[in-house]
Scaffold this active site. Structure first.
Site, PDB file in Angstrom:
ATOM      1  N   GLU A 129     -38.502   3.072   6.962  1.00 21.14           N
ATOM      2  CA  GLU A 129     -38.210   2.103   8.013  1.00 21.14           C
ATOM      3  C   GLU A 129     -39.466   1.759   8.816  1.00 21.14           C
ATOM      4  O   GLU A 129     -39.448   1.709  10.052  1.00 21.14           O
ATOM      5  CB  GLU A 129     -37.112   2.636   8.937  1.00 21.14           C
ATOM      6  CG  GLU A 129     -35.762   2.784   8.257  1.00 21.14           C
ATOM      7  CD  GLU A 129     -34.647   3.199   9.203  1.00 21.14           C
ATOM      8  OE1 GLU A 129     -33.528   2.708   9.048  1.00 21.14           O
ATOM      9  OE2 GLU A 129     -34.923   4.018  10.103  1.00 21.14           O
ATOM     10  N   GLU A 179     -29.357   2.661   3.595  1.00 26.25           N
ATOM     11  CA  GLU A 179     -28.612   3.569   4.471  1.00 26.25           C
ATOM     12  C   GLU A 179     -27.403   2.813   5.001  1.00 26.25           C
ATOM     13  O   GLU A 179     -27.545   1.945   5.871  1.00 26.25           O
ATOM     14  CB  GLU A 179     -29.461   4.044   5.663  1.00 26.25           C
ATOM     15  CG  GLU A 179     -30.566   5.003   5.326  1.00 26.25           C
ATOM     16  CD  GLU A 179     -31.285   5.516   6.588  1.00 26.25           C
ATOM     17  OE1 GLU A 179     -30.754   5.281   7.707  1.00 26.25           O
ATOM     18  OE2 GLU A 179     -32.355   6.124   6.455  1.00 26.25           O
TER      19      GLU A 179
END
Length: 594
Positions: free
Chosen positions: A156, A232
């Site tokens: 991320e 995710e």
């Protein structure tokens, strides 16, 4: 070979979808790895995903550990044994509500360190770590007959920075050390995250907790003719101390999974099984103020913290098996649990009376952080004696990370909780008005680390304190005691006159060795609990978590329990029960729906 062909995932030339569940080996007792993996497979998933925790694998520079709960190669082998592929996310940064986002604390000893960017000293450490991990998991790569089909580049990154040279270097190091699998980046659903965190030639996935139909098509702006995948899918959420326990309805999770299936998309459910932040491994966030994460990583996952089934598990299992035409296999049994009842704590010891056995003393001109002394976790004590003649004045303690207890001449004067301090107010510290004196005044400040920030711009979260002043004078000449709390077997239990302050309480109990249980911390204020020397994790009376999970693997027929109580709650017993208490629930969590 796992590849991307004609806009879809392909395994050995045949189309495949990835139905993955996240489960971190370092949050699950080793004796339960196979049980949890079997439950993942039985729910219709075909892949397990795990982060890799740099901080536990390399607790000191160049010292690597891959044994016990850190034996990632064995974890992956067991996953393959039960019929699961594997996605591995080695960081170096993992976030994960894990201390310092998985970075080892020793990186912060260098005050010039620059993390998550193209800074050579940092990248040298990353390469050494990657080399060790790659060597360890070499048998688990698909090309060597293993089950690793994909690996993530960083984590991320678009939420943090936009250093494309850094991302490219991380990718290059991964390839140089032999991490030979399909590489990908994962980022949040905002354009600034996706554009900042990706590389032109690396496959991209997106992370979110809802609205798949709306969000996944955004990936088409950044890559063409590629499969949709949610890296995710947040089926639950984590808890902070002083906040509520988060839950989510099974119907909501199933609805989102149905969206993935209708879109022909792949997904990784975060988390399938969350497990536990044993010891001091839980991290923290920093929004409007410091927000430390609780010990449980239950996450409202499909399997709860102790590996039991949930309504969401059964609902998702039904959906995935029907979608794939799978006859649901029989389910492994629920974990066995036991009720032990009241355990008397018959011995106690003062922390201050045991500094010579469980702490290391350092004499230094001015305060330094835990990391300066090579300390990863625990508490740190700063002691200084003022001498002379002083009028009344303000004692200022600056840069306190995280909670502090101020003692003046041995008496508790002030308790400071960092999470109650609004962002940047008083530089994360406190001020106390003290009377004047002539002669000597002893000042002791015990600081308890509550988890390093694991996300955002406050990542450089050194623990301890920065400076102490009285009036306009800066205080110098400190004795500093580093107290990692990893050697409690050296604590001396003897008569003590201490009425307040941090205490150790010890008792013994009998137990079955084939059943789990939970320590109920009701009546205590703040601290941690050890059973047979194993640190179960932190407790805090502000909740929401009340019990600490005790896996069967640490139990013996005769057991020792030690409660380290930071604030001196005078409890003479503790309850060990067969059911968890994770909540003082207020309301159900909302998953960022717009």
């Amino acid at each position: 070979m796992f590849t991307i062909e004609n806009g879809q995932f392909s395994l050995d030339g045949k189309p495949i979808h990835i139905y993955s569940g996240a489960m971190h080996y370092f949050r699950v007792p080793r004796e339960y790895w196979e049980d949890r993996l079997l439950k993942l497979k039985a729910a219709g998933f075909n892949t397990v995903e795990t982060y890799v925790c740099w901080n536990l694998h390399e607790p000191k520079p160049g010292e690597f550990h891959f044994d016990g709960m850190l034996d990632i190669s064995e974890y992956l082998r067991l996953a393959q044994k039960v019929g699961l592929y594997a996605i591995v996310r080695p960081g170096p940064y993992i976030c994960a509500e894990w201390d310092f986002g998985g970075f080892p604390a020793w990186l912060l000893k260098d005050k010039n360190m620059k993390l998550r960017c193209n800074y050579a000293p940092y990248l040298d450490c990353v390469r050494r770590y990657y080399e060790a991990v790659a060597k360890e998991i070499a048998p688990n790569f698909e090309k060597n007959g293993g089950n690793i089909i994909a690996m993530q580049v960083e984590n991320e990154y678009g939420s943090y920075g936009n250093d494309k040279a850094y991302l490219a270097t991380v990718r290059d190091i991964m390839q140089d050390v032999g991490m030979d699998a399909l590489l990908f980046t994962s980022d949040g659903d905002s354009d600034w995250m996706l554009s900042g965190g990706g590389l032109p030639d690396v496959f991209k996935v997106m992370n979110f907790g809802s609205r798949a139909k709306r969000l996944l098509p955004k990936l088409d702006k950044y890559q063409k003719n590629m499969p949709y995948m949610c890296g995710e899918f947040w089926c639950g959420w984590f808890d902070h101390w002083g906040d509520r326990h988060h839950t989510r309805k099974a119907s909501e999770v199933v609805s989102e999974i149905e969206s993935f299936l209708k879109m022909d998309a792949s997904f990784n459910m975060y988390m399938f099984h969350g497990g536990t932040n044993f010891g001091f491994t839980a991290g923290a966030n920093y929004g409007k103020q410091f927000e430390p994460t609780v010990t449980s990583y239950d996450y409202s996952a499909l399997l709860n913290e102790w590996g039991g089934y949930t309504d969401t598990y059964h609902a998702v299992r039904k959906l995935l098996c029907e979608k794939q035409g799978i006859t649901p296999p029989s389910l492994p049994a629920e974990p066995k649990r036991q009720y032990i009842g009241e355990v008397k704590l018959t011995e106690k010891a003062s922390l201050f009376d045991n500094l010579d056995t469980i702490a290391e003393k350092h004499s230094i001109a001015a305060p330094e952080s835990m990391e300066y002394f090579g300390q990863n976790f625990g508490c740190i004590l700063y002691s200084v004696t003022m001498k002379g003649t002083y009028e009344p004045g303000k004692l200022c303690v600056e840069g306190v990370h995280d909670n502090a207890y101020l003692f003046i001449n041995g008496k508790l004067k002030k308790t400071y909780y960092r999470h109650e301090n609004p962002q940047m107010k008083d530089n994360d510290g406190f001020t106390v008005l003290l009377p004047g004196f002539k002669g000597e005044r002893k000042i002791d400040i015990l600081v308890s680390g509550m988890g390093r920030v694991n996300y955002g711009k406050h990542l450089y979260d050194r623990k301890g304190l920065a400076r102490v002043t009285f009036g306009n004078q800066i205080l110098f000449g400190f004795d500093v005691y580093t107290i990692p709390l990893d050697n409690i077997e050296k604590v001396r239990y003897q008569a003590t006159n201490a009425k307040t302050g941090p205490m150790f309480y010890k008792g013994t109990f009998r137990a079955l060795t084939d059943a789990d249980c939970f320590v109920d911390t009701t009546g205590f204020k703040k601290g941690c609990v050890y059973i047979n020397g194993f640190n179960l994790g932190r407790y805090w009376e502000i909740g929401p978590q009340v019990t600490l999970y005790v896996p069967k693997g640490i139990l013996k027929e005769e057991n020792e329990i030690v409660v380290f109580e930071e604030e001196g709650a005078a409890c003479s017993s503790v309850q060990i029960i067969d059911a968890p208490k994770l909540e003082k629930e207020k309301k159900r969590f909302c998953f960022f729906k717009k």
